[in-house]
Design a protein around this motif. Structure first.
Motif, PDB file in Angstrom:
ATOM      1  N   LEU A 131      -0.731  22.338   5.754  1.00 48.63           N
ATOM      2  CA  LEU A 131      -0.854  20.898   5.573  1.00 48.63           C
ATOM      3  C   LEU A 131       0.526  20.285   5.753  1.00 48.63           C
ATOM      4  CD1 LEU A 131      -3.339  20.363   2.625  1.00 48.63           C
ATOM      5  CD2 LEU A 131      -3.756  20.679   5.047  1.00 48.63           C
ATOM      6  N   ALA A 132       0.646  19.412   6.722  1.00 48.09           N
ATOM      7  CA  ALA A 132       1.930  18.768   7.005  1.00 48.09           C
ATOM      8  C   ALA A 132       2.082  17.526   6.137  1.00 48.09           C
ATOM      9  CB  ALA A 132       2.011  18.388   8.479  1.00 48.09           C
ATOM     10  N   VAL A 133       3.185  17.453   5.394  1.00 50.23           N
ATOM     11  CA  VAL A 133       3.551  16.245   4.656  1.00 50.23           C
ATOM     12  C   VAL A 133       4.564  15.511   5.531  1.00 50.23           C
ATOM     13  CG1 VAL A 133       4.604  15.307   2.561  1.00 50.23           C
ATOM     14  CG2 VAL A 133       3.143  17.343   2.431  1.00 50.23           C
ATOM     15  N   THR A 134       4.276  14.265   5.828  1.00 49.86           N
ATOM     16  CA  THR A 134       5.110  13.538   6.799  1.00 49.86           C
ATOM     17  C   THR A 134       5.522  12.168   6.271  1.00 49.86           C
ATOM     18  OG1 THR A 134       3.240  12.469   7.922  1.00 49.86           O
ATOM     19  CG2 THR A 134       3.870  14.659   8.699  1.00 49.86           C
ATOM     20  N   VAL A 135       6.662  11.708   6.773  1.00 45.73           N
ATOM     21  CA  VAL A 135       7.129  10.345   6.518  1.00 45.73           C
ATOM     22  C   VAL A 135       7.472   9.718   7.870  1.00 45.73           C
ATOM     23  CG1 VAL A 135       7.988  10.775   4.179  1.00 45.73           C
ATOM     24  CG2 VAL A 135       9.512  11.130   6.136  1.00 45.73           C
ATOM     25  N   ASN A 136       7.820   8.453   7.828  1.00 50.07           N
ATOM     26  CA  ASN A 136       8.205   7.741   9.039  1.00 50.07           C
ATOM     27  C   ASN A 136       9.555   8.259   9.554  1.00 50.07           C
ATOM     28  OD1 ASN A 136       9.644   5.238  10.399  1.00 50.07           O
ATOM     29  ND2 ASN A 136       7.445   4.825  10.465  1.00 50.07           N
ATOM     30  N   PRO A 137       9.748   8.326  10.865  1.00 48.13           N
ATOM     31  CA  PRO A 137      11.026   8.803  11.416  1.00 48.13           C
ATOM     32  C   PRO A 137      12.241   7.991  10.956  1.00 48.13           C
ATOM     33  CG  PRO A 137       9.373   8.683  13.145  1.00 48.13           C
ATOM     34  CD  PRO A 137       8.772   8.037  11.928  1.00 48.13           C
TER      35      PRO A 137
END
Length: 359
Positions: A131-137
């Motif tokens: 599961l990838a946890v992501t934020v804005n670049p």
């Protein structure tokens, strides 16, 4: 992980407009196929129909397998619905479909329904996913997150209270957190809440929930303060629009410090606790039919190549061998206790089941 109304077009059944073009991960593998039907909607030429439904995470894998299988076996018509793991299980447990794609193990309540309806099933692990946890670049403050911080953000008690990044770690900006995640019928939602919060379904509700993983990607990529989670394949498909966040589970015995998901860290389990197994469940009555069993054997034999091709992580070769044996021996039931996967080891569970059968 859920798409409640979409129907893949391996048949000429009506397809809702919103189902087209949503599943970018794996779509490049496949062209779409139609079948000739008679006026009353029945398939002509005595074509056999295999009904699949369930997880949108697993969908690209099953779609790729079906595409390759049907090239040599056009007599088997495969329909793939995408109702989410929970939605697929609702159909599977009453015998409406032959195979359920699942991004988490069958729950005790679902297993009880199978027993009630006298439905026996074969559980087949097919791949790993992180599961990838992501934020804005443009987010320049989050370098990693701990599991405890993820819990602080996502638990039900956070609703209406944990609203800004400054509440998560000292020194982070007083900027609103905009959350994006899968809906409650999703196996991804079930797994994440159990792994991070400690209980399936224990999540705040004030976030943007979508039945389409690509909508989640779009949400995270469009706001500097956003955070979201979804399957690793969808991150990899959209890596230029997102920033991947390494996770520290605080357990140095399986890898020290923050660890990002990759083929290696998901396969060896060091990306914890957000590495999971993807599965398919086959109704053993359907599996007893030669054409279905042939399809399932083809699935397991070709999974190592096709899983990787559509952006997921193959099981180890010795584990595929055990899964193939499980299919060959018609081993029914689940290797998981009451549907709990977090903290388990797939190889150990399969070997234990194998030794239990030998006894």
């Amino acid at each position: 992980d859920t798409h409640k109304t979409a129907q893949d077009t391996y048949t000429m059944q009506p397809v809702p407009a919103e189902s087209h073009g949503q599943f970018q991960a794996g779509k490049s593998h496949c062209s779409q196929h139609g079948e000739n039907k008679t006026g009353n909607g029945e398939a002509s030429d005595k074509q056999l129909i295999l009904k699949v439904d369930g997880s949108s995470t697993v969908y690209p894998i099953t779609e790729a397998v079906a595409e390759d299988y049907r090239a040599a076996n056009p007599q088997l018509q495969v329909t793939i619905g995408i109702s989410g793991t929970g939605g697929g299980m609702k159909k599977f447990t009453v015998g409406e479909i032959d195979i359920c794609n699942a991004s988490r193990p069958i729950k005790k309540s679902e297993n009880d329904l199978c027993i009630e309806k006298n439905i026996k099933y074969i559980e087949l692990p097919i791949a790993y996913d992180g599961l990838a946890v992501t934020v804005n670049p443009n987010n320049n403050w989050v370098d990693y997150l701990t599991v405890a911080e993820l819990k602080t953000i996502w638990e039900a008690a956070a609703q209406g209270k944990i609203m800004n990044w400054s509440q998560i770690r000292k020194g982070w900006p007083d900027k609103p957190i905009k959350l994006f995640g899968p809906g409650t019928d999703s196996g991804t939602f079930d797994y994440f809440t159990e792994a991070v919060i400690g209980k399936q379904g224990d999540s705040r509700g004030d976030y943007t929930a979508s039945e389409d993983d690509n909508v989640l990607v779009q949400g995270v990529s469009s706001d500097d303060g956003s955070l979201g989670y979804f399957g690793l394949a969808y991150y990899e498909e959209n890596a230029s629009k997102l920033k991947l966040v390494p996770i520290d589970d605080g357990n140095e015995s399986n890898g020290a410090g923050p660890i990002a998901p990759s083929l290696e860290t998901v396969q060896n389990g060091t990306y914890a606790p957000l590495s999971r197994v993807l599965l398919i469940y086959a109704n053993s009555a359907a599996e007893g039919k030669k054409e279905v069993k042939d399809f399932l054997h083809f699935y397991i034999e070709n999974a190592p190549t096709l899983v990787k091709e559509v952006g997921f992580i193959p099981l180890q070769s010795n584990i595929y061998a055990i899964v193939a044996q499980r299919l060959e021996n018609d081993v029914t039931g689940s290797i998981y206790t009451d549907g709990h996967e977090v903290g388990t080891n797939l190889e150990d569970l399969l070997k234990k089941t194998k030794s239990d059968i030998a006894k």
